[in-house]
Design an enzyme around this catalytic site. Structure first.
Site, mmCIF file in Angstrom:
data_model
loop_
_atom_site.group_PDB
_atom_site.id
_atom_site.type_symbol
_atom_site.label_atom_id
_atom_site.label_comp_id
_atom_site.label_asym_id
_atom_site.label_seq_id
_atom_site.Cartn_x
_atom_site.Cartn_y
_atom_site.Cartn_z
ATOM 1 N NE ARG A 1 -81.509 48.594 -38.004
ATOM 2 C CZ ARG A 1 -81.437 47.622 -37.087
ATOM 3 N NH1 ARG A 1 -80.275 47.257 -36.576
ATOM 4 N NH2 ARG A 1 -82.525 47.006 -36.675
ATOM 5 C CG PHE B 1 -68.182 46.549 -34.127
ATOM 6 C CD1 PHE B 1 -67.433 45.465 -33.674
ATOM 7 C CD2 PHE B 1 -67.714 47.832 -33.878
ATOM 8 C CE1 PHE B 1 -66.247 45.666 -32.957
ATOM 9 C CE2 PHE B 1 -66.526 48.045 -33.172
ATOM 10 C CZ PHE B 1 -65.797 46.965 -32.717
ATOM 11 C CG ASP C 1 -69.309 41.969 -38.215
ATOM 12 O OD1 ASP C 1 -70.112 42.690 -37.577
ATOM 13 O OD2 ASP C 1 -68.949 40.836 -37.825
ATOM 14 C CB SER C 2 -64.488 39.928 -36.925
ATOM 15 O OG SER C 2 -65.477 39.789 -35.940
ATOM 16 C CG ASP D 1 -74.229 48.366 -32.699
ATOM 17 O OD1 ASP D 1 -74.225 48.386 -31.459
ATOM 18 O OD2 ASP D 1 -75.124 47.802 -33.368
ATOM 19 C CB CYS E 1 -75.343 46.467 -26.314
ATOM 20 S SG CYS E 1 -74.091 45.344 -26.931
HETATM 21 N N1 SAH Z 1 -74.925 47.212 -35.970
HETATM 22 C C1 SAH Z 1 -75.433 45.879 -36.196
HETATM 23 C C2 SAH Z 1 -75.282 44.978 -34.974
HETATM 24 C C3 SAH Z 1 -73.852 44.803 -34.484
HETATM 25 S S1 SAH Z 1 -73.636 43.429 -33.423
HETATM 26 C C4 SAH Z 1 -76.893 45.972 -36.680
HETATM 27 O O1 SAH Z 1 -77.489 47.067 -36.653
HETATM 28 O O2 SAH Z 1 -77.444 44.949 -37.071
HETATM 29 C C5 SAH Z 1 -71.934 43.367 -33.177
HETATM 30 C C6 SAH Z 1 -71.123 42.817 -34.330
HETATM 31 O O3 SAH Z 1 -69.747 42.932 -34.003
HETATM 32 C C7 SAH Z 1 -71.320 41.345 -34.680
HETATM 33 O O4 SAH Z 1 -71.722 41.236 -36.008
HETATM 34 C C8 SAH Z 1 -69.940 40.682 -34.490
HETATM 35 O O5 SAH Z 1 -69.652 39.729 -35.498
HETATM 36 C C9 SAH Z 1 -69.035 41.856 -34.631
HETATM 37 N N2 SAH Z 1 -67.722 41.789 -33.974
HETATM 38 C C10 SAH Z 1 -67.407 41.378 -32.733
HETATM 39 N N3 SAH Z 1 -66.124 41.615 -32.450
HETATM 40 C C11 SAH Z 1 -65.580 42.196 -33.558
HETATM 41 C C12 SAH Z 1 -64.293 42.699 -33.890
HETATM 42 N N4 SAH Z 1 -63.295 42.673 -33.003
HETATM 43 N N5 SAH Z 1 -64.126 43.238 -35.104
HETATM 44 C C13 SAH Z 1 -65.137 43.281 -35.999
HETATM 45 N N6 SAH Z 1 -66.373 42.848 -35.733
HETATM 46 C C14 SAH Z 1 -66.598 42.305 -34.533
#
Ligand code: SAH
Length: 401
Positions: free
Chosen positions: A216, A232, A254-255, A304, A344
């Site tokens: 970040r 995400f 995000d979803s 991510d 990840c």
């Molecule tokens: N970048 C973030 C962490 C991401 S974790 C940080 O720095 O804090 C992954 C995220 O992807 C989660 O919040 C989850 O809700 C989301 N997610 C999972 N599948 C998804 C999709 N198909 N579309 C959108 N978001 C999704």
């Protein structure tokens, strides 16, 4: 003091090789003779077929990973004092990190890589979140909790032993405060001057993605003047970092509606011009497609996604998903634009990930170069004898023209 005999587990001939390299796992197929049936999580002594004493380990009768090593010193005594020492050394390692001066949220214990198989402990200000993910960690739960309270001086520990891997160990999910209490819901933390709220009870994993902290920061340092898409975004970690780095605008997708609710709280907790950040509840795959159809462009994109492939068995399906989103993102990138793309998935090693992204660039018809590699931060160490500890990888890609 009475000495209770430690059950002996003898490996099949030739199956001691990985232990000799100090890898901490023994799979069920390597097990030869088991003395008296050990209790779940109890300490056993591992011996080679010719009787050599190799290690002391925690017994996991239901798991394919049948034993996890506590110590390669067969003379060691696995007890509260031993665990306390391992915990103290893990905590001391974090206290010595320069980043400990820039945040009050750190991973204190990273399981096998800290010599504590199956135990995760994250610190959020004065609240610890602990996950007991193996039979051995579960066996010593009370001793570990007591030692953590004493060593950290924290006011509370919230247990998040609700990860799915626990079922593989024959353990039931468990969640809730197990030491002390903290006002329900959110814990306020700071990271490099940014304020975040962490939902330790209902947030994903232990509530926050500490492993991305350094990445970040990197995004922050590159964001000035750019129009950024944070795919995400969870609770807005990269999005706020980009704003702090004077991004021109940020769209964060995000979803999860609950995650975005906290993301909005995080935005209000920081002194930013809120009109520069827009949140969208959407599936990133569909959202990127709709942006492509509208011929949108960004100067910086962060991807991510969640773990598409926890193990190598799911790697092929995961590869398709990684390729899809990276292909779409590369198409949306303006010339000179940056893509910070992550995986990840333990089952997708860096080389494979880079190959997937290369395939995506090829199909997108985009000329792109890798200018940096990302990994988890230093509070997520990777023991050299446990390469499985390295799960987060990322590429910083620049679109050439
Ligand atoms: N970048 C973030 C962490 C991401 S974790 C940080 O720095 O804090 C992954 C995220 O992807 C989660 O919040 C989850 O809700 C989301 N997610 C999972 N599948 C998804 C999709 N198909 N579309 C959108 N978001 C999704």
């Amino acid at each position: 003091m009475s000495t209770v005999a430690i059950p002996t587990v003898t490996l099949k001939a030739g199956r001691e090789k990985s232990l000799k390299r100090r890898h901490p796992w023994v799979f069920s197929g390597a097990i030869g003779a088991v003395g008296q049936a050990p209790d779940s999580g109890a300490t056993v002594e591992l011996r080679s077929a010719d009787g050599a004493r190799l290690a002391l380990a925690a017994w996991s009768p239901s798991s394919q990973i049948r034993a996890r090593v506590w110590s390669f010193d067969a003379q060691a005594k696995i007890d509260a004092a031993f665990l306390r020492q391992r915990l103290a050394s893990a905590i001391a390692l974090r206290e010595a990190l320069p980043v400990a001066r820039h945040t009050n949220a750190l991973r204190l214990v990273h399981a096998e890589s800290d010599g504590l198989p199956g135990l995760i402990v994250d610190r959020y200000a004065d609240v610890l979140v602990a996950q007991f993910l193996s039979a051995g960690a579960e066996f010593w739960r009370e001793e570990i909790l007591d030692a953590l309270m004493e060593l950290t001086g924290c006011e509370a520990i919230f247990e998040r032993s609700d990860a799915e891997v626990r079922t593989l160990e024959g353990l039931h999910p468990r969640a809730g405060f197990v030491r002390g209490e903290h006002a329900a819901g959110r814990v306020a933390i700071h990271e490099h001057g940014l304020q975040f709220r962490v939902d330790v009870a209902a947030g994903q994993k232990t509530g926050f993605f500490l492993d991305q902290r350094e990445n970040r920061q990197r995004v922050r340092s590159l964001a000035a003047g750019r129009n950024v898409l944070d795919g995400f975004c969870y609770t807005g970690g990269f999005a706020l970092a980009a704003l702090a780095g004077r991004a021109n605008s940020v769209v964060a997708v995000d979803s999860s509606a609950p995650a975005l609710e906290i993301a909005r709280e995080n935005l209000s907790a920081n002194p930013f011009d809120a009109s520069r950040l827009r949140f969208e509840v959407a599936d990133v795959f569909a959202y990127l497609r709709s942006l492509r159809d509208r011929a949108a462009q960004f100067d910086m994109i962060v991807l991510d996604p969640p773990k598409f492939a926890p193990t190598a068995a799911q790697a092929e399906n995961a590869a398709r998903a990684y390729k899809d989103i990276n292909l779409l993102a590369l198409k949306l990138l303006a010339p000179g634009g940056l893509l910070a793309t992550f995986s990840c998935s333990g089952g997708v090693p860096l080389e494979f990930f880079q190959k997937i992204v290369a395939g995506a660039a090829l199909d997108a018809g985009v000329d792109a170069r890798v200018i940096e590699h990302f990994a988890a931060g230093p509070d997520h160490p990777v023991a050299l004898n446990f390469p499985e500890g390295e799960y987060l990888k990322g590429l910083l890609i620049v679109r050439a023209w």
